[in-house]
Design an enzyme around this catalytic site. Structure first.
Site, PDB file in Angstrom:
ATOM      1  CD  GLU A  85      -2.635  -1.156   2.535  1.00  0.00           C
ATOM      2  OE1 GLU A  85      -2.451  -1.300   3.420  1.00  0.00           O
ATOM      3  OE2 GLU A  85      -4.009  -1.853   1.866  1.00  0.00           O
ATOM      4  CD  GLU A 113      -3.180  -6.901   2.943  1.00  0.00           C
ATOM      5  OE1 GLU A 113      -4.803  -6.266   3.441  1.00  0.00           O
ATOM      6  OE2 GLU A 113      -2.736  -6.160   3.643  1.00  0.00           O
TER       7      GLU A 113
END
Lengths: 327, 625
Positions: free
Chosen positions: B466, B533
């Site tokens: 991220e 994820e």
């Protein structure tokens, strides 16, 4: 008198009593429900069983705003006024359960083969809808409980629909035939069918207390207690009561807390001391979801549509001992 | 050289006098030591250290690095988190930087800040731990070159020995080594380490976790014999027949004298497969040796070969023994965009795993690691993403031995520089395409590769988490491709800036993409797909997993995914009201801004008992492949 083959019906001033050789049930007009379920001398109810609509908000519910969208059901769960109580004793129908002075026509020797009593509740939702809870009692004391939710256009999806029974003391444990572990409609593939015995009333220790402990696809659950609130009861032998699915199966959770008690706590240690047994027998359970915890909805197949009917039905058989044989 | 505080502010300064990263092999003085896995060349410095806490850089005592400095000192255990000794406030925050709403900051090189800002070195939120201890050299280290290794320190550290400045390091989750030899005494050495909670590296370490500081992993002294294997690169390859293979080695030696070395390879039943003698030199290569039958490594059969390198003086004295277990496996992407491991479709039944212990935070024990591996095996978990930083050294070896596929992630997350309350807003994103940040992130890629390159378990190098995408992350991807043909690169954040799609990540990686979106991609997949994820296990969750598994069964391009995450991050503390040991999460320490219970998303509770959802994970991860 011996009422072994008949129900002894007691038309009280504000209650209806039904008795047999080892059971005594008391339906209360004042309190709008089954006030007492006494079997072999042991009281099984703390307060009247009521339909339940709320589950303690899960992290995923909070994340996708379901607790906001469904908030009306929290109020409906919290307070549920009883609108009407009808009665049928054998073939005789009563639009209202007779209370004083109408009961002056009866004696202490009224008997029946079967009794049906129906409580109609109105939900504190906008729009409101009704839920009927029907108790059918047979001469042997067999009690069939059916709760029917009437779907209503404009109502939000339900967190859960079922009956909540609160027992006076904390159970020593329970046994059930169903799936291993804690399961939900969208998380039950890993549950292994079998008969399981659980010690105590374990609360899953999620960081923030929330809905937990559901068991899907259950044939029956037997609650075992060892204590009562009756000061004259000096017996410490375990005693049990079995709840059997009336047709197919049901979902249940057996916890020391109501969903409101769970809802109020931000940590496990804030939950009140465990002192009662809260049995929820559910006919419809919303999935828990899991795609993410900040917006993703539960998959559509695992929603509970508030605009259509839902039902749950189970049987309490005071004569049942030990494990239940199912077919 | 003198230590300079302004290094804390300058993203281009992240290692001073630090020894270049090298393979994680262990060195022993004898075969007996190697067999017992206890090396006389290593001296642990774990245990009680003297300690001074300063709330800000300005409040540090003067001359604390001098041997004559007398304190006063407290005492702290190494390794441990400073916050968990109650010196500094415990704080949990997810995407925002920990100074949100408290200090206005922008990263150097963004907006109107072309140069490094005078910021962390004077900041009110930059607490400091000063660690001091004395040591005598153990017998096995006497007379040898000696370096010190810090396995993990959040977030910037300065080292002094006997009053001399030794070095400076950032990158909290990889080993930092410094040569102590010039200043070393045989007895009564005074070692001082200063650890700052923040530096410019704080911009690169915005992981969703409790924000701790300190020497949270082990510290040790390592001795180098006169000839020493500094770096070992094991290059096993599998031929196209998937039956035979080749083994080559590249060694870097530090040698103060002439000598030779022997290379032995045994299979798991201790049958000798290779024995060669090589002359010592700065670099030594073993030319590719063909193995006609190689026993391939995978999750079901994590077969390891045993390599032993023995280093001898010219006179034949054994100086050093370096054992290393390695495996033969081959990962590639086929023409249909399917990830193939040893010519079979790869299925990732994975979890993301933060290092966590409810009592000690990110200071975890070997027992914790063994227990996690046992939980993996018991529940059909076959893969782990080291989110979002490199783990303890031992974890990689355990994954080799137990057949756990690894996505080895760099220590990089800059979430708060590009995502604001859920929206993509990269106006001050770093590393982005900012030159000032390129050396630091490339160094992180290099360190991750150099340290762990010999582990067969690592199938993917993950560039970070991220952090959006730009030239700097593209350069990290290029670094791995330039240096390693035996693994794939992975990075999810490029989906936020698809202009870099062809230059970043060999695989299409998403997080939390709902099943409908997964299927939409798979219908025209031009890269293998995985979810780095998915199944966010916060509270009562993990519903609907079947929808993902059914897609995986339908589309071979879907390699699987990593559940978020393995274990709740919660802290076990004593409740002052009830006296019970209770779990606490973000916001429970008056920490603000916090992200509260979002710290707990595991399929395990923080006490390492499984959540009820584990049986669902075990079921789906155990379905026939």
């Amino acid at each position: 008198m011996d009422y072994q083959n008949k129900l002894h019906v007691i038309y009280g001033d504000g209650t209806l009593g039904l008795q047999g050789s080892d059971f005594a049930y008391l339906f209360s007009c004042e309190r709008g429900g089954l006030e007492s379920l006494k079997i072999k001398g042991k009281e099984w109810l703390y307060r009247e069983p009521k339909p339940t609509f709320w589950r303690a908000t899960t992290d995923n519910d909070r994340g996708n705003g379901f607790n906001v969208k469904a908030a009306q059901w929290l109020a409906a769960d919290y307070a549920l006024p009883c609108q009407a109580i009808s009665l049928k004793v054998d073939e005789r129908k009563f639009k209202q359960v007779p209370v004083a002075p109408a009961t002056n026509e009866f004696t202490n020797h009224e008997e029946a083969e079967k009794v049906k009593i129906t409580f109609t509740y109105q939900t504190l939702t906008v729009p409101a809808t009704t839920v009927k809870v029907i108790y059918k009692v047979k001469a042997d004391g067999t009690l069939k409980v059916t709760a029917k939710y009437h779907g209503q256009a404009g109502l939000p999806e339900l967190p859960v629909f079922g009956m909540r029974l609160i027992m006076p003391t904390m159970a020593a444990g329970y046994e059930y035939e169903g799936l291993s572990g804690e399961t939900y409609p969208d998380r039950m593939a890993g549950g292994r069918p079998g008969t399981y015995e659980i010690q105590g009333l374990p609360v899953t220790k999620y960081l923030v207390p929330q809905e937990n402990g559901m068991h899907m696809a259950t044939k029956w659950v037997k609650i075992t207690r060892q204590t009562t609130l009756n000061n004259a009861d000096h017996d410490d032998q375990p005693f049990s009561l079995t709840f059997k699915a009336a047709n197919g199966d049901f979902a249940f959770s057996a916890l020391p807390y109501t969903s409101e008690e769970l809802e109020n706590a931000t940590h496990q240690e804030e939950l009140p001391p465990a002192r009662r047994t809260v049995l929820v027998i559910a006919g419809a359970v919303r999935g828990v979801g899991g795609i993410d915890s900040w917006g993703a909805d539960v998959e559509p197949a695992y929603h509970i549509d508030g605009t259509v009917d839902h039902k749950v039905s189970f049987v309490i058989d005071p004569g049942l001992q030990g494990n239940v044989q199912t077919h | 050289m003198e230590a300079e505080l302004k290094w804390l502010d300058d993203p281009t300064v992240f290692r001073v006098n630090q020894i270049p990263a090298h393979s994680d092999h262990q060195a022993f003085a004898s075969e007996a030591e190697a067999a017992g896995a206890v090396s006389s060349l290593v001296q642990s410095l774990d245990g009680k250290w003297q300690f001074i806490f300063a709330a800000t850089p300005n409040e540090r005592p003067a001359n604390f690095w001098a041997p004559a400095f007398e304190g006063p000192f407290d005492e702290i255990t190494v390794p441990s988190e400073i916050e968990l000794s109650d010196y500094a406030q415990i704080h949990y925050i997810n995407t925002w930087y920990p100074w949100e709403g408290q200090i206005y900051r922008r990263p150097a090189g963004t907006g109107d800040n072309p140069q490094a800002l005078d910021d962390f070195s004077t900041a009110a939120d930059n607490s400091v731990g000063i660690y001091r201890r004395t040591f005598d050299l153990a017998a096995g280290l006497q007379g040898k070159e000696v370096r010190i290794r810090f396995e993990g320190a959040e977030r910037a550290l300065y080292v002094w020995l006997n009053g001399h400045f030794v070095g400076y390091a950032e990158d909290s989750f990889t080993p930092s080594e410094f040569d102590l030899t010039p200043y070393l005494q045989s007895t009564s050495n005074v070692l001082v380490v200063e650890v700052f909670k923040h530096s410019s590296a704080s911009w690169l370490e915005d992981q969703d976790m409790f924000r701790f500081s300190g020497l949270f992993r082990s510290v040790s002294l390592l001795a180098q014999p006169a000839i020493h294997v500094e770096d070992l690169h094991i290059l096993p390859t599998v031929n196209d027949d998937f039956t035979s293979g080749q083994l080559a080695l590249k060694l870097k030696l530090t040698a103060k004298e002439a000598g030779y070395l022997t290379v032995d390879v045994q299979d798991a039943s201790q049958t000798s497969l290779l024995h060669q003698r090589l002359t010592s030199a700065a670099t030594v290569e073993l030319a590719p040796v063909t193995f006609e039958q190689v026993h391939l490594w995978d999750t079901d059969d994590p077969y390891l070969y045993h390599l032993v390198i023995k280093v001898y003086s010219a006179a034949g004295a054994l100086l050093e023994v370096v054992p290393y277990d390695f495996g033969f496996r081959r990962i590639e992407i086929n023409a249909d965009h399917v990830i193939m491991l040893n010519n079979h479709r790869l299925i990732i039944n994975g979890v993301n795993r933060h290092e966590w212990n409810a009592k000690t935070g990110r200071t975890i024990t070997l027992a914790d690691m063994h227990q996690d591996i046992a939980t993996f095996k018991e529940n059909n978990i076959n893969a782990v993403r080291t989110c979002h930083y490199p783990d303890r050294l031992e974890w990689y070896q355990l994954c080799d031995q137990n057949g756990i596929y690894m996505m080895a992630e760099n220590n990089l997350e800059t979430h708060g520089t590009w995502q604001k309350s859920g929206t993509v807003e990269p106006s001050y994103n770093v590393p982005g395409s900012v030159d000032l940040w390129l050396p630091a992130v490339l160094d992180r890629a290099r360190t991750n590769f150099e340290t762990f390159k010999n582990h067969p378990a690592i199938l993917f190098w993950s560039l970070g988490n991220e952090s959006y995408a730009g030239e700097d992350i593209a350069a990290m991807d290029q670094y791995y491709h330039d240096h390693d043909s035996s693994r794939l690169t992975h990075y999810e954040g490029v989906i936020r800036n698809p202009a870099y799609r062809d230059r970043i990540s060999d695989v299409e990686s998403w997080m939390y993409l709902p099943p409908a979106g997964v299927e939409e991609y798979l219908q025209t997949a031009d890269k293998p797909f995985l979810e780095c994820e998915y199944m966010h296990s916060m509270g009562n969750s993990v519903g609907g997993m079947g929808s993902y598994i059914r897609l995986m069964q339908k589309y071979p391009q879907y390699a699987g995914g990593f559940i978020w995450d393995f274990i709740d991050q919660a802290l076990l503390v004593t409740d002052p009201v009830t006296g019970q040991e209770v779990m606490r999460y973000g916001g429970d320490f008056d920490d603000r801004h916090a992200d509260y219970e979002f710290s707990g998303d595991g399929i395990m509770f923080a006490d390492r008992t499984p959540k009820p959802a584990m049986q669902e994970v075990k079921y789906y991860y155990g379905l026939p492949k």
